[in-house]
Design an enzyme around this catalytic site. Sequence first.
Site, PDB file in Angstrom:
ATOM      1  CG  HIS A 189    -100.508 -45.449 -16.781  1.00  0.00           C
ATOM      2  ND1 HIS A 189     -99.686 -44.352 -16.710  1.00  0.00           N
ATOM      3  CD2 HIS A 189     -99.690 -46.518 -16.799  1.00  0.00           C
ATOM      4  CE1 HIS A 189     -98.426 -44.741 -16.655  1.00  0.00           C
ATOM      5  NE2 HIS A 189     -98.404 -46.048 -16.706  1.00  0.00           N
ATOM      6  NE  ARG A 296     -98.311 -50.557 -16.731  1.00  0.00           N
ATOM      7  CZ  ARG A 296     -98.358 -51.054 -17.976  1.00  0.00           C
ATOM      8  NH1 ARG A 296     -99.179 -52.018 -18.287  1.00  0.00           N
ATOM      9  NH2 ARG A 296     -97.579 -50.562 -18.920  1.00  0.00           N
ATOM     10  CD  GLU A 431     -89.975 -47.343 -16.083  1.00  0.00           C
ATOM     11  OE1 GLU A 431     -90.938 -47.340 -16.868  1.00  0.00           O
ATOM     12  OE2 GLU A 431     -90.109 -47.567 -14.865  1.00  0.00           O
ATOM     13  CG  ASP A 455     -92.352 -44.110 -18.173  1.00  0.00           C
ATOM     14  OD1 ASP A 455     -92.942 -43.049 -18.468  1.00  0.00           O
ATOM     15  OD2 ASP A 455     -92.760 -44.889 -17.297  1.00  0.00           O
ATOM     16  CB  CYS A 502     -92.781 -55.115 -19.734  1.00  0.00           C
ATOM     17  SG  CYS A 502     -92.090 -53.861 -18.667  1.00  0.00           S
TER      18      CYS A 502
HETATM   19  C1  PEP Z   1     -93.116 -48.481 -19.438  1.00  0.00           C
HETATM   20  O1  PEP Z   1     -92.829 -47.353 -19.040  1.00  0.00           O
HETATM   21  O2  PEP Z   1     -92.824 -48.902 -20.581  1.00  0.00           O
HETATM   22  C2  PEP Z   1     -93.867 -49.406 -18.566  1.00  0.00           C
HETATM   23  C3  PEP Z   1     -94.071 -50.657 -18.912  1.00  0.00           C
HETATM   24  O3  PEP Z   1     -94.373 -48.909 -17.403  1.00  0.00           O
HETATM   25  P1  PEP Z   1     -95.690 -47.982 -17.320  1.00  0.00           P
HETATM   26  O4  PEP Z   1     -96.349 -48.015 -18.673  1.00  0.00           O
HETATM   27  O5  PEP Z   1     -96.529 -48.569 -16.256  1.00  0.00           O
HETATM   28  O6  PEP Z   1     -95.121 -46.654 -16.983  1.00  0.00           O
HETATM   29 MG    MG Z   2     -92.998 -46.875 -16.949  1.00  0.00          MG
END
Ligand code: PEP
Ligand code: MG
Length: 587
Positions: A189, A296, A431, A455, A502
């Site tokens: 992240h 987010r 996900e 994920d 996404c």
């Molecule tokens: C993902 O898991 O692809 C997603 C967009 O959420 P994050 O990256 O915030 O876990």
């Molecule tokens: Mg995710």
Amino acid sequence: MRRFMGRPGAPGIAQGTVFVYDPDLPAATARQDDPRDAETELARLDAAIAMAEAEILDAREHVLEELGEDHARIFDAHRLIMKDETLVGQARQYIREGWSAETAFGGACQNIVRAFQSLNGDQPDRTGDLRDVQRRVTGHLRGGRVSGLGDLASPVIVVARELSPSDTASMPRDKVLGFITERGGETSHSVILGRSLGIPVVVGVEGLLTRVQSGDAIMLDGHTGQIVINPDAKTQAEFENLRAAYEALEAESLRFKDHPAETRDGRNIELLANIELPEEVEAVLSHGAAGVGLFRTEYLFLTRPDFPGEEDQYLAYRGILRSVAPDPVIIRTMDLGGEKVASYMEFPREDNPSLGWRGVRYALDLEEVFRTQIRAIFRASVYGELRLMVPMITRMEEIRRVKVIIEEVKGELVARGQSFRDDVPVGVMVETPSAVVIAHLLAREVDFFSIGTNDLIQYSLAVDRDNRKVQGLYDPFHPAILRQIKRTVKAAKQQGIPVGICGELPEDPLFTILLIGLGLDTISVNPFRVPEIKRLIRSITYDQAKSLVVSAWRYATGAEIRRAVGRQAARKFPEIADLLARDEEPS
Ligand code: PEP
Ligand code: MG
């Protein structure tokens, strides 16, 4: 001059001075050989705490001016710790027993850290904040100011073992030219955040901290992962040429930013942008995205000392919806847990945080906090085109419960006489493999799907997205991933609901072509990539993309798909030969 190779995190060339960020402190264990006068040591401790507090107030003010109240609040937690009676009382006690102020304060901090750690995971992990406080106070006792990332004075390139999402969120934008971490992967992240802020990033450079020190000159190329310490004039010129080449490519893509994201044979793709912080809306608008495909919201929770209240959240959501209207904004409810935790959240230490108390599980357990967020989001709904999305769904019960809560919250708003839109689409992130497998059932319950590849790849391939050692196995082209996307799209289409993606898209444009061929309606990427993806969409046809998907199904490995289908794509789409060539695998 020395060269190192890491993995590309966020694109761009950065050149500057190293700032080594190392929040870990040496443990304070040994008694002073030379016991000092207790009164002198007590006075030194008081003075150091006072200076550290003044420094925090300074930093708070600076961050408040630059980034606003949300970010500034992170410093309040540090002030509270610094004034904590247990901590300071224990340090004073140690001093009276003959220890130096440094050792006494360090020892008191370490005791609290150890107490947290021995509680077998049932207590919140506040060790990060404690270390920060220890670092500051000890720094003053040693006569020097110890800078955190929040109070950098001049522009630097940050080198760290790893950066937490809240470290990255509190970096002053104009003071960080780039960052490099020893750990972490491309979808960590903090890296995603760097990318969204337009900061070049290189990750996974093992052992770098032992080879650089603050003050070294450094250059990094976030496209390739290359790093050079103390570069000579020839290397500097090479990097300058690279910078010019990247900028030319970007300028070429930016020409398309105001055109529709439509394939040559007329298929329109909703091309949106992912954001983590409200300030990023500016980049969304200036890069020609058709809205926000993923906000987010957890970052609102990571940069403060306590859960954000309804009013603060309402103002943040309203601001984004208003700026982006009439285009849509997909607000994702808090996806906390895993690496996205703050000290006040009472997270137990978990052996497997990615498989633990995170996402919608945490939200449903902290129902009041979740209700507050839903209330704030619905109150803001009248200011734009809101879509609401729920993360980390693995079971039908979760989305059903969320829907009940939404209806109850609407009832509360009616009772309060507050207006909201009743037609807000509610969707889920797909996900996890279980969500893919029950996608045909989930599709009956929700208004849209958004596939989270970050994920989905992690859970499907059993590859930790933050673990550098297994990054080579983190393969979006793996046949299992392409098949899961296909299955999700099919379930959505059968139920007549839109489906998007996404997760971070790999730099390789071939993946985006396959996504279009697989029939996705929406693609949401970091704002800076929107022009390039738009150019790509406008250069291909849906029909040809579909035929590439058919070819991909003939191969059994990600590498074969990438190679064979990549070759076909280069033949079919000569207009984007430059994009396709950029990511060719070295032979
Ligand atoms: C993902 O898991 O692809 C997603 C967009 O959420 P994050 O990256 O915030 O876990
Ligand atoms: Mg995710």
